[in-house]
Scaffold this active site. Sequence first.
Site, mmCIF file in Angstrom:
data_model
loop_
_atom_site.group_PDB
_atom_site.id
_atom_site.type_symbol
_atom_site.label_atom_id
_atom_site.label_comp_id
_atom_site.label_asym_id
_atom_site.label_seq_id
_atom_site.Cartn_x
_atom_site.Cartn_y
_atom_site.Cartn_z
ATOM 1 N N ASP A 1 -5.862 -6.906 7.075
ATOM 2 C CA ASP A 1 -7.148 -6.711 7.728
ATOM 3 C C ASP A 1 -8.230 -6.667 6.662
ATOM 4 O O ASP A 1 -7.957 -6.863 5.477
ATOM 5 C CB ASP A 1 -7.151 -5.429 8.583
ATOM 6 C CG ASP A 1 -6.755 -4.180 7.788
ATOM 7 O OD1 ASP A 1 -6.795 -4.230 6.539
ATOM 8 O OD2 ASP A 1 -6.398 -3.171 8.414
ATOM 9 N N HIS B 1 -4.954 -10.496 14.536
ATOM 10 C CA HIS B 1 -3.532 -10.165 14.593
ATOM 11 C C HIS B 1 -3.083 -10.238 16.040
ATOM 12 O O HIS B 1 -3.879 -10.105 16.966
ATOM 13 C CB HIS B 1 -3.275 -8.754 14.065
ATOM 14 C CG HIS B 1 -4.092 -8.401 12.864
ATOM 15 N ND1 HIS B 1 -3.961 -9.065 11.685
ATOM 16 C CD2 HIS B 1 -5.063 -7.481 12.678
ATOM 17 C CE1 HIS B 1 -4.812 -8.559 10.801
ATOM 18 N NE2 HIS B 1 -5.500 -7.602 11.385
ATOM 19 N N ARG C 1 -3.047 -2.230 13.957
ATOM 20 C CA ARG C 1 -4.508 -2.229 14.109
ATOM 21 C C ARG C 1 -4.940 -3.617 14.558
ATOM 22 O O ARG C 1 -5.082 -4.526 13.749
ATOM 23 C CB ARG C 1 -5.190 -1.812 12.800
ATOM 24 C CG ARG C 1 -4.898 -0.362 12.444
ATOM 25 C CD ARG C 1 -5.539 0.075 11.146
ATOM 26 N NE ARG C 1 -5.222 1.476 10.865
ATOM 27 C CZ ARG C 1 -4.133 1.890 10.234
ATOM 28 N NH1 ARG C 1 -3.253 0.991 9.802
ATOM 29 N NH2 ARG C 1 -3.912 3.172 10.027
ATOM 30 N N GLU D 1 0.806 -1.224 0.000
ATOM 31 C CA GLU D 1 0.000 0.000 0.000
ATOM 32 C C GLU D 1 0.836 1.270 0.000
ATOM 33 O O GLU D 1 0.497 2.240 -0.667
ATOM 34 C CB GLU D 1 -0.949 0.006 1.205
ATOM 35 C CG GLU D 1 -2.087 -0.993 1.083
ATOM 36 C CD GLU D 1 -3.075 -0.880 2.221
ATOM 37 O OE1 GLU D 1 -3.426 0.256 2.578
ATOM 38 O OE2 GLU D 1 -3.475 -1.917 2.775
ATOM 39 N N ASP E 1 -2.418 -4.430 3.597
ATOM 40 C CA ASP E 1 -2.483 -4.631 5.046
ATOM 41 C C ASP E 1 -3.299 -5.867 5.424
ATOM 42 O O ASP E 1 -4.281 -6.204 4.749
ATOM 43 C CB ASP E 1 -3.094 -3.399 5.730
ATOM 44 C CG ASP E 1 -2.118 -2.242 5.792
ATOM 45 O OD1 ASP E 1 -0.932 -2.437 5.468
ATOM 46 O OD2 ASP E 1 -2.534 -1.135 6.170
ATOM 47 N N GLU F 1 -9.966 -4.213 5.357
ATOM 48 C CA GLU F 1 -9.778 -3.176 4.349
ATOM 49 C C GLU F 1 -8.638 -3.543 3.402
ATOM 50 O O GLU F 1 -8.739 -3.346 2.186
ATOM 51 C CB GLU F 1 -9.493 -1.830 5.026
ATOM 52 C CG GLU F 1 -9.528 -0.660 4.069
ATOM 53 C CD GLU F 1 -9.484 0.673 4.794
ATOM 54 O OE1 GLU F 1 -9.700 1.698 4.121
ATOM 55 O OE2 GLU F 1 -9.221 0.689 6.009
ATOM 56 N N TYR G 1 1.988 -5.140 13.316
ATOM 57 C CA TYR G 1 0.834 -4.437 12.759
ATOM 58 C C TYR G 1 0.076 -3.704 13.856
ATOM 59 O O TYR G 1 -0.158 -4.243 14.944
ATOM 60 C CB TYR G 1 -0.085 -5.422 12.033
ATOM 61 C CG TYR G 1 -1.143 -4.748 11.215
ATOM 62 C CD1 TYR G 1 -0.807 -3.811 10.249
ATOM 63 C CD2 TYR G 1 -2.492 -5.024 11.415
ATOM 64 C CE1 TYR G 1 -1.779 -3.173 9.493
ATOM 65 C CE2 TYR G 1 -3.472 -4.401 10.660
ATOM 66 C CZ TYR G 1 -3.113 -3.476 9.707
ATOM 67 O OH TYR G 1 -4.075 -2.838 8.972
#
Length: 700
Positions: free
Chosen positions: A86, A346, A301, A11, A84, A88, A299
């Site tokens: 997750d 995570h 989040r 990203e 990432d 999203e 990570y």
Amino acid sequence: MAKPKPLIIVESPAKAKTISRFLGSRYQVKASLGHVRDLPKSQFGVDVDNNFEPRYITIRGKGPLLKELRDAAKKTDKVYLATDPDREGEAISWHLAEMLGLDIANPQRIEFHEITKEAVTAAIHHARPINMELVNAQQARRVLDRVVGYKLSPLLWRKVRPGLSAGRVQSTALRILVDREVEIESFVPEEYYTLGLAAGDGVGEAIVASYAGPLGEKGRVSAEEAALVVSKLSGQAVQVTSVKERDRRRNPAPPFTTSTLQQEAARKLGFTVRRTMSLAQQLYEGLDVGEGQVGLVTYIRTDSTRVAESAEAEAKQYILDTYGEQLLAVPGKRAKKERPGVQDAHEAIRPTSVLRTPERVKARLNRDQNRLYRLIWERFVASQMAPAVYRITSVELEGSGHQFRVSHSTVTFRGYQEVYQESNDQESGDFALDGLPTTLALLQKGQTLTVLEIQSEQHYTEPPARFTEASLVKTLEELGIGRPSTYVPTIETLVTRDYVTREQRRLSATELGRVVVDLLRQYFPEIVDTKFTAAVESQLDEVEDNGLDWRDVLKKFYGPFEKELEVAEADIDRIELPEETTDEVCEICGRPMVVKRGRFGKFLACSGYPECQSTKPLLEKTPGICPKCGLPIVVRRSRKGRTFYGCSGYPQCDFVTWNRPSDAVCPKCGASLGIRRRGGKEGLVCLREGCGHEQEQALG
């Protein structure tokens, strides 16, 4: 002919740079710069009548980037999508696969939770197909939020004020803030008294004990009850009815989740939620710390406190080598059960290697990066260490049927506190220092002491405190509202829309915020219902974990919502917000000035508009006086929205300060004192340059 290099798409450019260094020339690594495709900004973009089919378009300005990615993908037989890890990120990988013509069933999705050579290499060897359940959970969230935002926001524009917005998580968070403001305003203080006595035997030092009953609750009594106890025990004797000693263990806090990192960074470092996440992203994506670009933390989040076995093993070896075996946590102890609703996708936020100590990387990080990294590193290392042990001595006294209690705690084994201590507002009242340990240790059950002094002190109950960003995040998490990635945009939207003001780290709902919540509460009760919003989050988890049809989630919501929209459109008249008046007088016509809002924020305008169109900047005065010229100090905003304070005589006077001016005066030079926050506490400092006076006591 040279074999084409596999293409890895991440990203961010920073992440691409870090990974390129790990993998060398064997791979080409490119960045998508976040999303490449999304719902259109200027249109609804959801076909409600066609089973909520979303219409995705290429994000403006991303055309050349997509062409570059397509060209690179055509020249290789292997593309890895490394967005990432997750929901999203999974959706971004899906959009990339669609735009680049890739087969989503191919094993091309890779994910890693830390940007290290080992983690990236392992991820490449464990590529998998795109997980459409994760994608659909994100689609459900995106479409649901679009439906709420694009249907409700225009209603607010027409009925209240242009430029407003409403949203699932945003509106529920605003309701929490408005409810707190109402609580504060409706709060009626209640008087109560506390009692304390000093008693001794004429040999050792006196001990000081607090009232424990039987009157009142938690040592609080009325004025009449306090007077009664004082009259009964003044000059009398009390008996020692209990002397107890016990050890109490305090376990270290677990490693950080997203929300606990945001909370602790706010308390200890004074960071906003946005600042914390910006710095954490930099630490995650990679910085040059003397061994090339490397990710320093995992990570960022996450809602889990789980830790990889390899990380635990490395931490334990470090603790053993640095502090000795006695400070190692006992294996198998403190297995913490995650709270309900935790996705556990995570592991916790931790350093990618404990061997990169804060001291080792300090020279390569800026001040704030280093402070946040130290916080994460110390919290993780401490979580793998032995508990602290306290020796608690408690003594109870009794006289004329009334009990008093005194306790004292002494640290007998520091344990994890050799490395880290939680911030003050997490400390337990059980460990308050009362009395004198040497005296307490000599007391015996049945011993008689003389009351040397007994006093009562008047107090008043206090209203609940306004939320800070940290305490709001904690409340949202506890209620199951939103997810780690939503807290920052939620708070920033509330402030940007003028629903909330942020002063001295406290969030306060504005009149506009109250009007919007009252309207939503009346016509769209589920939008501001904390239980409903949490239930939607649970349904999104069901889409991800158990394959629930994401369109069914939307159908269940939209039917009742559509009917409520029709009723609200017909019933709500235009709401006129009361004008905010001021003491300022128009210099042209003499009429009072009122506060207006424009593209660049608030300003003063003549109340005689349109006959008089006089305007002037809005200067919010503070109690402080400029130490340079004697004019009032006013509130100002930096280009990035940070609050600072400057002389109202600018530009003739250039005095500025970050410390909020108070009405207190420096005893040394007579200038105004400013409120400065340091180490989670507030103190006073002189605003006059060169004076240097400070008052270290905390402010109430």
